[in-house]
Design a protein around this motif. Sequence first.
Motif, PDB file in Angstrom:
ATOM      1  N   ILE A 189       0.896  -0.911   0.030  1.00 20.80           N
ATOM      2  CA  ILE A 189      -0.036  -0.038   0.028  1.00 20.80           C
ATOM      3  C   ILE A 189       0.928   1.242  -0.116  1.00 20.80           C
ATOM      4  N   MET A 190       1.901   1.032   0.702  1.00 20.66           N
ATOM      5  CA  MET A 190       2.803   2.366   1.100  1.00 20.66           C
ATOM      6  C   MET A 190       3.760   2.737  -0.200  1.00 20.66           C
ATOM      7  N   LEU A 191       4.332   1.406  -0.656  1.00 21.98           N
ATOM      8  CA  LEU A 191       5.451   1.541  -1.351  1.00 21.98           C
ATOM      9  C   LEU A 191       5.297   2.103  -2.867  1.00 21.98           C
ATOM     10  N   ASP A 192       4.243   1.973  -3.278  1.00 25.83           N
ATOM     11  CA  ASP A 192       3.886   2.598  -4.521  1.00 25.83           C
ATOM     12  C   ASP A 192       3.893   4.209  -4.575  1.00 25.83           C
ATOM     13  N   ASP A 193       3.427   4.629  -3.474  1.00 25.64           N
ATOM     14  CA  ASP A 193       3.112   6.100  -3.387  1.00 25.64           C
ATOM     15  C   ASP A 193       4.532   6.593  -2.807  1.00 25.64           C
ATOM     16  N   VAL A 194       5.411   6.011  -2.066  1.00 28.55           N
ATOM     17  CA  VAL A 194       6.636   6.368  -1.767  1.00 28.55           C
ATOM     18  C   VAL A 194       7.561   6.502  -2.863  1.00 28.55           C
ATOM     19  N   LEU A 195       7.462   5.634  -3.930  1.00 33.89           N
ATOM     20  CA  LEU A 195       8.187   5.484  -5.211  1.00 33.89           C
ATOM     21  C   LEU A 195       7.659   6.753  -6.057  1.00 33.89           C
ATOM     22  N   ALA A 196       6.245   6.970  -5.955  1.00 30.39           N
ATOM     23  CA  ALA A 196       5.500   8.210  -6.654  1.00 30.39           C
ATOM     24  C   ALA A 196       6.346   9.362  -6.027  1.00 30.39           C
ATOM     25  N   GLY A 197       6.274   9.410  -4.699  1.00 31.65           N
ATOM     26  CA  GLY A 197       6.964  10.499  -3.979  1.00 31.65           C
ATOM     27  C   GLY A 197       8.587  10.720  -4.484  1.00 31.65           C
ATOM     28  N   VAL A 198       9.127   9.509  -4.685  1.00 36.97           N
ATOM     29  CA  VAL A 198      10.608   9.783  -4.973  1.00 36.97           C
ATOM     30  C   VAL A 198      10.722  10.349  -6.434  1.00 36.97           C
ATOM     31  N   PHE A 199       9.804   9.818  -7.281  1.00 37.91           N
ATOM     32  CA  PHE A 199       9.791  10.202  -8.676  1.00 37.91           C
ATOM     33  C   PHE A 199       9.675  11.802  -8.787  1.00 37.91           C
ATOM     34  N   ALA A 200       8.519  12.061  -7.899  1.00 35.69           N
ATOM     35  CA  ALA A 200       8.149  13.409  -7.759  1.00 35.69           C
ATOM     36  C   ALA A 200       9.198  14.410  -7.412  1.00 35.69           C
ATOM     37  N   TRP A 201       9.807  13.791  -6.269  1.00 33.25           N
ATOM     38  CA  TRP A 201      10.959  14.672  -5.717  1.00 33.25           C
ATOM     39  C   TRP A 201      12.063  14.808  -6.519  1.00 33.25           C
ATOM     40  N   LEU A 202      12.536  14.023  -7.293  1.00 29.99           N
ATOM     41  CA  LEU A 202      13.529  14.061  -8.531  1.00 29.99           C
ATOM     42  C   LEU A 202      13.130  15.189  -9.399  1.00 29.99           C
ATOM     43  N   THR A 203      12.028  15.140  -9.769  1.00 31.18           N
ATOM     44  CA  THR A 203      11.443  16.012 -10.771  1.00 31.18           C
ATOM     45  C   THR A 203      11.472  17.412  -9.945  1.00 31.18           C
ATOM     46  N   MET A 204      10.998  17.618  -8.928  1.00 29.72           N
ATOM     47  CA  MET A 204      10.940  18.838  -7.882  1.00 29.72           C
ATOM     48  C   MET A 204      12.605  19.368  -8.144  1.00 29.72           C
ATOM     49  N   GLN A 205      13.551  18.503  -7.755  1.00 29.13           N
ATOM     50  CA  GLN A 205      14.762  18.772  -7.594  1.00 29.13           C
ATOM     51  C   GLN A 205      15.328  19.411  -8.647  1.00 29.13           C
ATOM     52  N   PHE A 206      15.008  18.704 -10.045  1.00 30.36           N
ATOM     53  CA  PHE A 206      15.204  19.566 -11.216  1.00 30.36           C
ATOM     54  C   PHE A 206      14.782  20.736 -11.333  1.00 30.36           C
ATOM     55  N   ALA A 207      13.535  21.013 -11.085  1.00 31.36           N
ATOM     56  CA  ALA A 207      12.982  22.268 -11.120  1.00 31.36           C
ATOM     57  C   ALA A 207      13.496  23.451 -10.035  1.00 31.36           C
ATOM     58  N   VAL A 208      13.884  22.766  -9.050  1.00 31.38           N
ATOM     59  CA  VAL A 208      14.613  23.758  -8.225  1.00 31.38           C
ATOM     60  C   VAL A 208      15.851  24.264  -8.432  1.00 31.38           C
ATOM     61  N   TRP A 209      16.737  23.246  -9.032  1.00 26.10           N
ATOM     62  CA  TRP A 209      18.136  23.453  -9.633  1.00 26.10           C
ATOM     63  C   TRP A 209      17.825  24.439 -10.907  1.00 26.10           C
ATOM     64  N   GLY A 210      16.867  24.105 -11.627  1.00 25.52           N
ATOM     65  CA  GLY A 210      16.864  25.085 -13.007  1.00 25.52           C
ATOM     66  C   GLY A 210      16.257  26.338 -12.594  1.00 25.52           C
ATOM     67  N   TRP A 211      15.462  26.478 -11.470  1.00 24.18           N
ATOM     68  CA  TRP A 211      14.772  27.741 -10.939  1.00 24.18           C
ATOM     69  C   TRP A 211      16.152  28.593 -10.533  1.00 24.18           C
ATOM     70  N   LEU A 212      16.943  27.867  -9.916  1.00 23.96           N
ATOM     71  CA  LEU A 212      18.220  28.781  -9.005  1.00 23.96           C
ATOM     72  C   LEU A 212      19.212  29.193 -10.316  1.00 23.96           C
ATOM     73  N   TRP A 213      19.350  28.374 -11.127  1.00 22.10           N
ATOM     74  CA  TRP A 213      20.298  28.530 -12.197  1.00 22.10           C
ATOM     75  C   TRP A 213      19.898  29.912 -13.087  1.00 22.10           C
ATOM     76  N   VAL A 214      18.515  29.752 -13.324  1.00 26.88           N
ATOM     77  CA  VAL A 214      17.941  30.762 -13.950  1.00 26.88           C
ATOM     78  C   VAL A 214      18.015  31.961 -13.217  1.00 26.88           C
ATOM     79  N   ARG A 215      17.757  32.072 -12.070  1.00 28.20           N
ATOM     80  CA  ARG A 215      17.718  33.206 -11.117  1.00 28.20           C
ATOM     81  C   ARG A 215      19.328  33.925 -10.926  1.00 28.20           C
ATOM     82  N   GLY A 216      20.197  32.928 -11.211  1.00 27.89           N
ATOM     83  CA  GLY A 216      21.635  33.198 -11.218  1.00 27.89           C
ATOM     84  C   GLY A 216      22.171  33.413  -9.875  1.00 27.89           C
TER      85      GLY A 216
END
Length: 171
Positions: free
Chosen positions: A144-171
């Motif tokens: 029950i937990m593991l599929d959502d934990v993995l969805a959270g990990v996939f989403a976390w990785l996506t969010m980290q790319f977004a954060v780093w991209g945002w920081l890079w653009v901001r300079g």
Amino acid sequence: MLGVAVTDSISKAPPSVWRNPWHFLAFGFGSGTLPKAPGTWGSLVALPFIPLWQLLPDWGYWLMLGVTMLFGFWLCGRVAQDLGVHDHEGIVWDEMVGMWITLWLVPEGWQWLLLGFLVFRFFDIIKPWPIHWIDRHVHGGVGIMLDDVLAGVFAWLTMQFAVWGWLWVRG
């Protein structure tokens, strides 16, 4: 008419949600009893906790994730067993933990909460491999937990790319 739909949905929820504290927690403080898309409601209920978790040091947030995940293995398994259903759609503790994983190390702000919510719901609904396989083949509280934990990990990785991209653009 909306009141009737809400009442009908709540009346179809196991009555134990309102009597048993474990069931109440597993059903996301009752959010899993709401009409249509209980996983979405559970994900929304997780959001107000994020500013609190963000007050913790990074290691404290990480520790909270580990504790809530391990607790969720037990909680979701127990409630599913009590209800006699492998993964009752109203059990949303797993979505809550998935949201908390998604937003670890993400900047504060409603924009980040909204983006994290959308990204997590995307991965939770689409269930790319191996999430789909785990959802079908791993049972009990871990399943029950593991599929959502993995969805959270996939989403976390996506969010980290977004954060780093945002920081890079901001300079």
